[in-house]
Scaffold this active site. Structure first.
Site, PDB file in Angstrom:
ATOM      1  N   VAL A 453      25.524  32.022 -28.506  1.00 30.48           N
ATOM      2  CA  VAL A 453      24.878  33.176 -27.870  1.00 30.48           C
ATOM      3  C   VAL A 453      24.650  32.908 -26.384  1.00 30.48           C
ATOM      4  CG1 VAL A 453      22.761  34.539 -27.787  1.00 30.48           C
ATOM      5  CG2 VAL A 453      23.802  33.999 -29.996  1.00 30.48           C
ATOM      6  N   ALA A 454      24.171  31.694 -26.061  1.00 26.39           N
ATOM      7  CA  ALA A 454      23.898  31.361 -24.663  1.00 26.39           C
ATOM      8  C   ALA A 454      25.183  31.362 -23.838  1.00 26.39           C
ATOM      9  CB  ALA A 454      23.214  29.999 -24.580  1.00 26.39           C
ATOM     10  N   TRP A 456      27.992  32.800 -24.578  1.00 29.29           N
ATOM     11  CA  TRP A 456      28.576  34.151 -24.565  1.00 29.29           C
ATOM     12  C   TRP A 456      27.941  35.001 -23.472  1.00 29.29           C
ATOM     13  CZ3 TRP A 456      26.234  38.956 -25.592  1.00 29.29           C
ATOM     14  CH2 TRP A 456      27.104  40.027 -25.765  1.00 29.29           C
ATOM     15  N   HIS A 457      26.640  34.833 -23.255  1.00 32.51           N
ATOM     16  CA  HIS A 457      25.963  35.579 -22.196  1.00 32.51           C
ATOM     17  C   HIS A 457      26.410  35.108 -20.813  1.00 32.51           C
ATOM     18  CE1 HIS A 457      23.057  37.042 -25.235  1.00 32.51           C
ATOM     19  NE2 HIS A 457      22.817  38.001 -24.358  1.00 32.51           N
ATOM     20  N   ASP A 458      26.457  33.790 -20.643  1.00 34.63           N
ATOM     21  CA  ASP A 458      26.766  33.261 -19.312  1.00 34.63           C
ATOM     22  C   ASP A 458      27.012  31.764 -19.439  1.00 34.63           C
ATOM     23  OD1 ASP A 458      27.112  32.950 -16.621  1.00 34.63           O
ATOM     24  OD2 ASP A 458      24.996  33.028 -16.099  1.00 34.63           O
TER      25      ASP A 458
END
Length: 572
Positions: A453-454, A456-458
């Protein structure tokens, strides 16, 4: 905070669902048909505590604490405050009561300034589809009630929208979509298919993030003239993160359909839980359907995220979303929009945070700047998601609601992530969490999920630190549930209060993790902690804050008990 649809309106989408009692509580929360469980309603529940002496004390705390929470950021935003000149240039002319507006958040400013063009785009999409439908009905068989004849329109409008948004970069998007389609089709039901899908999409995300989407000149000098046609929104690679989730969804759903790993279609009514898991016939996984799904205009820019199976079932078997439902949702969207506008006109917390204009602030002032920044983060995500979901509802498609609860109505770390960006959570559960083992390897799986998730965000250390912090902060709650299970001790008089103390710790950890990931970063949170724990005033404030949080948690507990009395089980 403004909520979502009334229960009656939502249940019109699913005739098989049982209606809830219309009470004041159901109007204050987001209603999801699949959350209704008659078994929960039939269970024995404690008597309501709303009018007990204990809760009368809690109401007094609310009456005192809430005005203070509003007053502190408002006073910090006064032109007479000594720190005002430090961030004054970040403010813009406003439209409420002669106040300036804090429009300094880049992400929300892009949506706020583009709201009118987006509304015109949505109106054009719906208007042209209405005209197209009039002609399509003349050729449709009388017994055909599906929207499959809309697929060519959706695909055509999607490609044209892509060209308008990204200019020549639209060809890059279409190329990546086509290659992913070939990866899924060539590998088909082979066990190598999921690995090939994930490797391809992972490498694409990494490459376009590192190279800002690749200019044509970078690819080949002969292609350099194409860079002149940028489109309205040239940064196509920013929204491709969302598109990538759809690409994975199509390939994985197709892979499971080839292996018959999903639930077979029996012709029964499909609710939001079953639609993603029920396979289509293999002919449904065509390129035209894939294209219409992957760049479906209402959800392309920011979501919410739908699985391919869910999208196609709603196309094949329209839910019959009523105009009353859509208009109610429009009213709630406007209420959310005005709420954030009011905050941005009276609390300049984003500008204060960006310019680090907090020198000399007390512990209470620092904490309120942090808290209201989190509220702004919640609202600036909720509003675009609800706009695009509103657009989809007007088109007859019902994507998942992304924000199930207000940010300030959470005490469980696990529950918070089920309610925050819910469509993404459902996607992760289906395509990552369960395939990796789910609850059988909860800690390891959670770390892997939040790492994904981290990233994927940036691709940044700040968000990676956020992902690891969230994973770490889940451990105490999981351990507490194992050591002090509610089934065994839930009837004890002390259990609710011990649980509330643990929930206070959860809230503090969640706020710290999200401040690191989305607001002030690791350096900012370090400064805040130093100021809070550096003297007795800060420690005294934290003690008072924890007492107020304890009161808030008790109200949240009772709120969920009231939901259970109505048969609502959200697990968040």
């Amino acid at each position: 905070m403004p909520s979502d649809l009334h229960s009656k309106d939502v249940f019109e989408l699913d005739p098989s669902a049982q209606p809830l009692r219309r009470t004041g509580l159901t109007k204050l929360t987001v209603d999801i048909p699949s959350s209704y469980n008659p078994k929960v309603q039939a269970e024995q529940h404690p008597q309501p505590r709303w009018r007990t002496p204990e809760f009368m004390v809690y109401y007094v705390v609310f009456v005192i604490a809430l005005p203070v929470m509003f007053w502190i950021p408002y006073s910090l935003s006064s032109p007479s405050h000594p720190n005002y000149p430090l961030y004054q240039r970040a403010l813009s002319p406003g439209w409420l009561f002669g106040r300036r507006v804090d429009n300094s958040d880049n992400q929300y400013r892009a949506f706020r300034n583009g709201l009118l063009p987006l509304t015109l785009l949505a109106s054009s999409f719906l208007g042209l589809k209405y005209v197209y439908t009039l002609f399509a009905r003349q050729r449709r068989a009388p017994y055909d009630t599906s929207n499959l004849d809309h697929i060519p329109y959706l695909a055509t409008f999607s490609v044209l929208m892509l060209l308008g948004l990204h200019g020549s970069s639209a060809f890059k998007v279409l190329t990546l979509l086509s290659v992913n389609y070939l990866v899924g089709k060539i590998t088909k039901g082979h066990k190598f298919s999921p690995l090939a899908t994930w490797v391809f999409n992972g490498l694409v995300l990494y490459a376009i993030e590192r190279n800002s989407g690749y200019s044509y000149a970078t690819l080949h000098s002969a292609l350099a003239p194409l860079d002149a046609w940028e489109g309205i929104y040239p940064r196509w690679y920013v929204s491709f993160n969302i598109t990538m989730l759809r690409l994975v969804s199509f390939n994985m759903d197709y892979y499971w359909a080839c292996n018959r790993a999903g639930i077979p279609d029996t012709g029964a009514t499909l609710d939001e839980k079953r639609r993603p898991r029920v396979n289509h016939d293999l002919e449904t996984y065509s390129y035209l359907n894939y294209l219409a799904y992957a760049i479906y205009p209402p959800l392309y820019i920011a979501g919410p995220i739908m699985t391919f199976n869910d999208f196609m079932w709603q196309v094949k078997r329209p839910l019959g979303v009523t105009w009353r439902t859509t208009l109610n949702y429009l009213g709630r969207f406007v209420a959310c929009l005005l709420t954030l506008e009011f905050i941005l006109h009276f609390m300049y917390v984003v500008a204060i945070k960006d310019r680090k204009a907090w020198t000399g602030y007390t512990a209470a002032e620092l904490c309120m700047v942090g808290f209201w920044n989190l509220i702004v983060v919640w609202l600036k995500l909720l509003i675009p998601w609800r706009f695009f979901r509103l657009w989809a509802l007007a088109d007859g498609i019902d994507p998942p609601e992304n924000m199930v609860r207000c940010m300030a109505n959470n005490y469980s770390t696990l529950g918070f992530w089920r309610a925050w960006h819910r469509s993404y959570n459902l996607w992760i559960t289906r395509y990552i969490y369960i395939p990796l083992g789910g609850t059988k390897n909860r800690i390891v799986t959670t770390v892997l999920v939040f790492t994904f998730v981290a990233l994927w965000h940036d691709l940044s250390f700040r968000l990676l630190a956020w992902g690891w912090l969230v994973s770490l902060f889940i451990v105490p709650e999981v351990a507490a549930r194992y050591l002090v299970p509610a089934k065994k001790y839930g009837g004890e008089p002390w259990f609710r209060h011990v649980g509330a103390m643990g929930a206070v710790l959860n809230i503090l950890m969640m706020m710290a993790a999200n401040l690191v990931g989305f607001v002030i970063g690791t350096e900012g949170i370090k400064y805040m902690l130093e100021q809070i724990t550096g003297d007795w005033d800060g420690i005294r404030f934290m003690a008072i804050a924890c007492a107020c949080l304890f009161v808030g948690v008790q109200v949240m507990f009772e709120y969920r008990e009231e939901e259970a009395r109505q048969g609502i089980s959200r697990k968040c």
